[in-house]
Motif scaffolding. Structure first.
Motif, short mmCIF file in Angstrom:
data_model
loop_
_atom_site.label_atom_id
_atom_site.label_comp_id
_atom_site.label_asym_id
_atom_site.label_seq_id
_atom_site.Cartn_x
_atom_site.Cartn_y
_atom_site.Cartn_z
N VAL A 68 2.29 5.39 1.69
CA VAL A 68 1.37 4.66 0.82
C VAL A 68 0.02 4.51 1.53
O VAL A 68 -0.04 4.18 2.71
CB VAL A 68 1.94 3.26 0.51
N ARG A 69 -1.04 4.74 0.79
CA ARG A 69 -2.39 4.56 1.34
C ARG A 69 -2.62 3.08 1.67
O ARG A 69 -2.07 2.19 1.02
CB ARG A 69 -3.44 5.00 0.31
N ALA A 74 -2.79 0.83 -4.04
CA ALA A 74 -1.76 1.81 -3.72
C ALA A 74 -0.45 1.11 -3.36
O ALA A 74 0.64 1.51 -3.80
CB ALA A 74 -2.23 2.70 -2.57
N GLU A 123 1.02 -0.34 -6.58
CA GLU A 123 1.59 0.71 -7.44
C GLU A 123 2.93 1.20 -6.87
O GLU A 123 3.90 1.41 -7.61
CB GLU A 123 0.58 1.87 -7.54
#
Lengths: 426, 426
Positions: A242-243, A248, A251
């Motif tokens: 995950v960023r 992010a 989500e």
């Protein structure tokens, strides 16, 4: 954001006992599912199992020998044989269709059904079969008197009809599955295994299998967590990088929850720095129940809940990650899977994943009152030796170590010669 | 065939030590295979692994704080702060492109690369950032003097380039996989897992999942053996029910061997009765190396080899089957998989599947010199209690038991109060 706040660390840290107690209160075993015996090794039985047939379901031979009427042997002894007609034989797969009368015997193999008319067995060691040439009927000489019932396995001797053979909560052993198969049970209710999603946050991380490059290092937490979860019978449903952005992280959490996972392990970004989005995102989506624990080296650990499902905020630092798993995540996951009756610190109890031994310390371990320390140690035949103090970032310390010692929050450390409990990694 | 011979039992029985020694001599670990880290949890490493990169591969922050030149802090103290310009910040994912000069500092997060020019870190706890309004450059006040290198994780501090990080034969821990991932290793050589075929002989047996019917009972050995093999990391390739006929047994063995199994477990028909075809068939197809062992309750156990692959003749009696597995088959299978350095009786060593404890006996255990006894026992907090003597057919005794005690061949038994080693099933 105020730069002072964002780098200042935790305003306060929860005691380990508070974190464990919260998990104990809020995490319960998952519902049951019904599976075939072939899938059941090492699973947790969901209900009591009652025998719907007796085992054995018929009287059977407990030894190789001769089935007969016990009364025909009463005169027999080592000195004075009784002699009977051998009228047939019976094998486990091939019952004897006739009936054993007075002065008659049927050759019988262990496990074969006792023929009608017979009530005892004389073992082959106390018998001598005689087959004179040209005589159609074989005869057997018996050198032992036996009472009725001798060497006969009676109906229900192993398992009585209606008996409870296994209790709910049982960690199913190989032999338990054998017993269930014997009883004609083909499918059983077991506690469902937790499905887990692993989210790895950290823009500096390359996925497992990459080579470190420049200032980017390779994610080591996901593969370690996968192996820990596999050990604890919690199938990993997904591993996602995950960023380091709140959207992010948000989500990724929502996607995992849509996929019906039972727990989420979010590694990295769990502290209070500006890149540590996980705590705020969890608080937005649900509840950040606890953040920051008085434990070394896993202080930036947190627990959240979204739709009642636990979200574990795990430090990105690999040793802290292992420590957080061993102390909090592992017990919680095992509890979800019905494997752990209480969420508590490892204490040498049988339901822990690590074996433990008591050994005297060779060197001092320093700690601080109010903080629990997870100390990697080496073990010799006669003592235990803390590894030279090393940062939580030194993952190789956990491969060099044989196990760990926990210094409780009440203690300022342990002195040389003091006996401590070591939890062994192997 | 002479009916006396066919029911007489074994002419002689090999000592357990002879059987174990034979397995030790003739069974070696399987060749290596290369697999992805994701498949590697709990596997056995095949070769030494050397670090081809240093960890960390760059100097990095060990704490959150300020990267600077140590010499700029020498005058700082709790009473007298030194004040520097904050010229930027560096995060693990975002290196600082500039250089830190005299009287300059860069805000740094744990794990981030140390900026050029800096040689030490002052932790955030000893710093106070000041951001006066309308002043473009932030400044930081430092209350601690640090020597060069303080709070900096140096290149190779965790793992030096070229260091051997894990040795061949290592039972891979979760954290080992993390270390390998960090090093950029994606695939590793491991000992191949043994592929095993299970053959179940016995015309009286119904397949697992059936209900017992008339004189037919349900096979309980295959599911128990599957679970034992799964525990010992030996994938079961096939489970086949075989008719009690020599041709059927022979055909089943040949089929399994054609499918490249590494070992065959043949349950049932292993004794010396007329329906016991397995020993003769194995002798015809290869070598019957040993048949009959001085052990209770697994005397009708045998070991054969066909094309160098071990064939285990396992008693159909379910308790004897478990005993034969625990004493002989399990160690052999673990040896094939590289999990067991020596094939020997369980002794409390760390490589056994069962944990063991020492406890005093509550009641006498009787045995016979020259025979090893596998005695199911219950365990309390303070002692160990042999289960009432029960035949080898009483599989439920192994679910009621907490573990087993081995009475060695040299012993005629153990008296009350005597300390014995108990191997725990759970």
């Amino acid at each position: 954001m105020n730069p002072d706040v964002r780098m200042r660390g935790f305003p306060s840290r929860a005691a380990v006992a508070v974190a464990l107690n919260m998990l104990e209160q809020r995490i319960s075993p998952l519902p049951l599912e019904t599976i075939a015996l072939q899938q059941a090794p090492a699973r947790i039985l969901g209900t009591d199992i009652t025998a719907e047939v007796a085992i054995p379901p018929f009287a059977r031979a407990a030894m190789d020998g001769y089935a007969l009427r016990a009364s025909d042997t009463f005169a027999a002894s080592a000195q004075q044989a009784s002699e009977l007609d051998v009228i047939g034989e019976v094998l486990p797969g091939r019952p004897f269709s006739g009936e054993v009368g007075t002065n008659q015997a049927v050759r019988i193999m262990t496990g074969a059904p006792l023929p009608r008319g017979a009530d005892a067995i004389v073992p082959v060691e106390a018998a001598e079969e005689v087959a004179p040439p040209h005589v159609p009927t074989r005869r057997v000489r018996l050198f032992e008197a036996v009472p009725p019932g001798r060497h006969v396995g009676q109906i229900g001797e192993d398992i009585a009809l209606g008996a409870v053979v296994l209790r709910a909560g049982r960690h199913l052993r190989p032999q338990d599955l054998g017993v269930l198969a014997s009883l004609g049970v083909g499918r059983i209710p077991v506690v469902r295994q937790p499905r887990v999603a692993i989210l790895i946050s950290g823009d500096e991380l390359l996925p497992c299998g990459s080579r470190p490059e420049g200032y980017r290092i390779v994610d080591s937490n996901s593969i370690m967590l996968q192996a820990l979860l596999q050990r604890d019978h919690a199938p990993v449903q997904s591993v996602v990088m995950v960023r380091d952005q709140p959207e992010a992280v948000s989500e990724a959490l929502k996607t995992a929850l849509r996929n019906s996972v039972d727990a989420i392990l979010l590694s990295g970004g769990s502290s209070v720095g500006q890149e540590d989005h996980a705590p705020r995102v969890v608080a937005q989506l649900g509840e950040l129940a606890l953040h920051g624990v008085a434990v070394r080296p896993a202080a930036p650990f947190g627990i959240g809940f979204i739709h009642d499902r636990p979200i574990f905020l795990i430090p990105g630092n690999p040793v802290a990650c292992l420590c957080a798993y061993d102390l909090f995540v592992g017990p919680a996951v095992r509890r979800l899977g019905g494997r752990c009756s209480a969420i508590a610190l490892p204490s040498g109890a049988r339901d822990e994943p690590y074996r433990s031994i008591l050994l005297p310390l060779r060197h001092q371990i320093n700690s601080v009152v109010g903080r629990l320390d997870y100390v990697r140690v080496n073990v010799t035949a006669s003592d235990v030796n803390p590894l030279a103090p090393s940062g939580g970032s030194i993952l190789s310390s956990t491969t060099r170590a044989d196990g760990f010692v926990l210094v409780p929050a009440e203690s300022a450390g342990h002195g040389p010669g003091e006996t401590v409990r070591v939890f062994l990694y192997d």
